[in-house]
Design an enzyme around this catalytic site. Structure first.
Site, PDB file in Angstrom:
ATOM      1  N   ARG A  15      32.171  11.695 -20.522  1.00 35.26           N
ATOM      2  CA  ARG A  15      32.536  13.166 -20.079  1.00 35.26           C
ATOM      3  C   ARG A  15      33.497  13.132 -18.960  1.00 35.26           C
ATOM      4  NH1 ARG A  15      28.509  10.800 -16.646  1.00 35.26           N
ATOM      5  NH2 ARG A  15      29.013  10.861 -14.582  1.00 35.26           N
ATOM      6  N   GLY A  20      20.330   4.826 -10.592  1.00 38.74           N
ATOM      7  CA  GLY A  20      19.626   3.699  -9.721  1.00 38.74           C
ATOM      8  C   GLY A  20      18.279   3.821  -9.825  1.00 38.74           C
TER       9      GLY A  20
HETATM   10  C1  MV4 Z   1      24.289  -3.340  -9.857  1.00 43.87           C
HETATM   11  C2  MV4 Z   1      24.332  -3.622  -8.454  1.00 43.87           C
HETATM   12  C3  MV4 Z   1      24.812  -4.976  -8.269  1.00 43.87           C
HETATM   13  N1  MV4 Z   1      24.457  -5.948  -9.089  1.00 43.87           N
HETATM   14  N2  MV4 Z   1      24.129  -4.364 -10.467  1.00 43.87           N
HETATM   15  C4  MV4 Z   1      23.635   1.186  -8.988  1.00 43.87           C
HETATM   16  C5  MV4 Z   1      23.481   2.502  -9.924  1.00 43.87           C
HETATM   17  C6  MV4 Z   1      23.701   2.091 -11.336  1.00 43.87           C
HETATM   18  N3  MV4 Z   1      24.598   2.382 -11.939  1.00 43.87           N
HETATM   19  C7  MV4 Z   1      23.879   0.405 -11.068  1.00 43.87           C
HETATM   20  N4  MV4 Z   1      23.935  -0.001  -9.666  1.00 43.87           N
HETATM   21  C8  MV4 Z   1      23.982  -1.195  -9.280  1.00 43.87           C
HETATM   22  N5  MV4 Z   1      23.894  -1.909 -10.092  1.00 43.87           N
HETATM   23  C9  MV4 Z   1      24.199  -5.665 -10.409  1.00 43.87           C
HETATM   24  N6  MV4 Z   1      23.993  -6.468 -11.300  1.00 43.87           N
HETATM   25  C10 MV4 Z   1      24.315  -2.883  -7.458  1.00 43.87           C
HETATM   26  C11 MV4 Z   1      24.342  -1.365  -7.749  1.00 43.87           C
HETATM   27  C12 MV4 Z   1      24.316  -0.423  -6.897  1.00 43.87           C
HETATM   28  C13 MV4 Z   1      25.524   0.438  -6.682  1.00 43.87           C
HETATM   29  C14 MV4 Z   1      26.468   0.367  -7.410  1.00 43.87           C
HETATM   30  C15 MV4 Z   1      27.690   1.050  -7.036  1.00 43.87           C
HETATM   31  C16 MV4 Z   1      27.623   2.008  -6.177  1.00 43.87           C
HETATM   32  C17 MV4 Z   1      26.719   2.081  -5.171  1.00 43.87           C
HETATM   33  C18 MV4 Z   1      25.531   1.341  -5.609  1.00 43.87           C
HETATM   34  C19 MV4 Z   1      24.339   1.247  -4.568  1.00 43.87           C
HETATM   35  C20 MV4 Z   1      23.463   0.431  -4.924  1.00 43.87           C
HETATM   36  C21 MV4 Z   1      23.406  -0.274  -5.950  1.00 43.87           C
END
Ligand code: MV4
Length: 500
Positions: A298, A171
């Site tokens: 992993r 994030g």
């Molecule tokens: C996103 C999203 C919504 N839309 N991408 C959070 C960490 C990173 N790996 C990607 N993340 C997100 N990407 C799009 N296009 C929302 C998140 C996200 C999130 C995703 C899964 C679990 C928790 C989260 C908390 C905040 C944001």
């Protein structure tokens, strides 16, 4: 007698804590010799006690020990180890390290350096999946080089959009933009943040998936080209991108969706000829549409959820694949057998922004009984060092239904005693009393919205669930309060009668 030639016989575990113990256990059952490495802060750690051999590799700070590949390779050479298991974190997804292992004649227990590199680059990973026909989140083809380019694209795909750092993760360097003004400012801020944090300012842009679930598919591939998946884990309960609870089956899952997502994950893995255990993370929206997010190359922290639910040993399978063995599964025989939930128990002060609380564990009691597994490397009088992450245990419970698993988790959280340092156990207890969590009505915004709002109410106004004793059926706290009030009235009547 013919000598059996094996690719490796002695495994060095380049990790610490519960995962080091978990790997030692798998090696033992496979008849492999184990070497533990440890920092000066980990002299009294259990992984050192339980390994066949051990080597001190340096001071407490990870960059002088568990992250220092020269010391780890030297330890392997000194002990004649012929394979390295990286666990999770530290060097687990470092393609250079995997390459160095191979060039030193050590089997890296994991995918090839090339696969780690490809999948570690977020844009490349997305392009590979897209080419394979796996659904990806609509957005830029590659990096967006200017605000102008970003805004043109945002107009095409529609707001809100999200800017992500190419080199990012967890994030960091991520920015939501609801309109063009936020995009202009976001572009500058995210780019600067990415530059500072990763030394790489490159960004890409995606349409925002609103209120998604984080659902990941566990898979494995062998060197003969066989691929299998073990369903999903729902990891939507996160705080600041740290997972707190993982479960399977996901409350939003259907058999049909599981098959679709499983197939998509295997198509993606096949595309790169993936070898070993891996996880494909998807975002799933309200319509149950799913999108590839990233692939983890992993063994993950939450792998026990799948091990318990499917009655498999993923760490053993991972090592077998590295030994060149062919997996004996048939996809149709891989069946979900239990509802499983895991709580990550951290030594953190929930009341002070989840600040890590290293220190000595003066008293400790683990929950037990049927359907309970505790993966941990802490013990009574253990001193939690300040150098590493704050997870001290994983509490995993299984039962026939989600409702029963929740009931069992609540019982186990009540039984779990840690004295000397504050932990996240009280926080977990609260989550397992929240009506929306218990109903399976949550997404990745749960902790920051519904849960937070509920916690800010005075104790007596909080909506909380309790589990009915006889049936395990969940009933709402207000209902219980009414029953309680009725009981009290009865008592008063009786008392009143007596006094008259
Ligand atoms: C996103 C999203 C919504 N839309 N991408 C959070 C960490 C990173 N790996 C990607 N993340 C997100 N990407 C799009 N296009 C929302 C998140 C996200 C999130 C995703 C899964 C679990 C928790 C989260 C908390 C905040 C944001």
């Amino acid at each position: 007698m013919r000598k059996v030639v094996s690719l490796f016989n002695k495994v060095l575990i380049a990790n610490r804590g519960e995962i080091a113990l978990r790997i030692i256990r798998a090696c033992r059952e496979l008849g492999l010799t184990t070497v533990a490495v440890y920092s000066e802060a980990d002299r009294d750690a259990l992984h050192v006690r339980f390994a066949d051999e051990d080597v001190c590799i340096g001071p407490g700070p990870a960059n002088q020990s568990y992250l220092d590949y020269k010391r780890i390779i030297a330890a392997a050479e000194v002990t004649n180890a012929d394979a390295i298991h990286p666990g999770y974190g530290f060097l687990a997804e470092n393609a250079d390290f995997a390459e160095i292992c191979e060039s030193c004649g050590l089997t890296f227990i994991g995918p090839t350096p090339e696969q780690i590199r490809q999948l570690g680059d977020k844009i490349q990973a997305k392009n590979i999946m897209k080419e394979a026909g796996v659904p990806v989140i609509p957005g830029s083809e590659g990096i967006v080089t200017s605000f102008k380019e970003a805004s043109q694209l945002a107009n095409e795909i529609g707001y809100p959009v999200i800017l992500k750092a190419v080199a990012g993760g967890g994030g960091k360097g991520m920015r939501y933009c609801r309109n063009i003004a936020e995009l202009e400012r976001g572009f500058q801020l995210a780019s600067a943040e990415a530059s500072n944090a990763f030394g790489n300012p490159d960004l890409y842009l995606e349409k925002v998936v609103l209120n998604p679930h984080h659902v990941e598919i566990q898979l494995i591939g062998d060197s003969a080209g066989n691929y299998f998946h073990f369903g999903e884990r729902d990891c939507s309960i996160q705080r600041r991108h740290q997972k707190l609870i993982e479960e399977t089956p996901s409350p939003l899952m259907t058999d049909e969706l599981r098959e679709k997502m499983g197939k998509a994950a295997l198509i993606g893995a096949k595309k790169v000829g993936y070898r070993g255990v891996g996880t494909i993370e998807f975002l799933v929206d309200n319509n149950r549409d799913f999108y590839f997010m990233e692939m983890n190359t992993r063994i993950q922290v939450e792998h026990p959820v799948t091990e318990e639910a499917y009655e498999v040993d993923l760490v053993q399978d991972q090592i077998r694949v590295a030994l060149g063995e062919t997996l004996g599964y048939k996809q149709e025989d891989i069946k979900l057998k239990w509802a499983v939930i895991e709580c990550r128990i951290n030594a953190e002060d929930v009341d002070h922004d989840f600040r890590p609380t290293p220190g000595t564990i003066s008293g400790l009691h683990f929950p037990g009984g049927p359907g309970v597994r505790v993966d941990r490397a802490v013990y009574t009088s253990y001193k939690i060092p300040p150098f590493y992450d704050s997870m001290i245990a994983k509490l995993i419970v299984k039962a026939r239904t989600r409702k029963d698993a929740i009931n069992r988790m609540r019982r186990c959280l009540d039984e779990f005693i840690v004295e000397g340092v504050p932990t996240t156990i009280p926080f977990h207890k609260e989550i397992f009393r929240h009506p929306d969590f218990v109903a399976g009505d949550y997404d990745n915004t749960f902790l920051d919205t519904k849960f937070k709002a509920n916690q800010q109410l005075p104790e007596e106004e909080r909506s909380q669930l309790t589990i009915k004793r006889s049936t395990g059926e969940a009933i709402e706290q207000p209902v219980l309060d009414k029953l309680q009030a009725q009981e009290e009235m009865k008592t008063e009547e009786v008392v009143g009668d007596k006094n008259q």
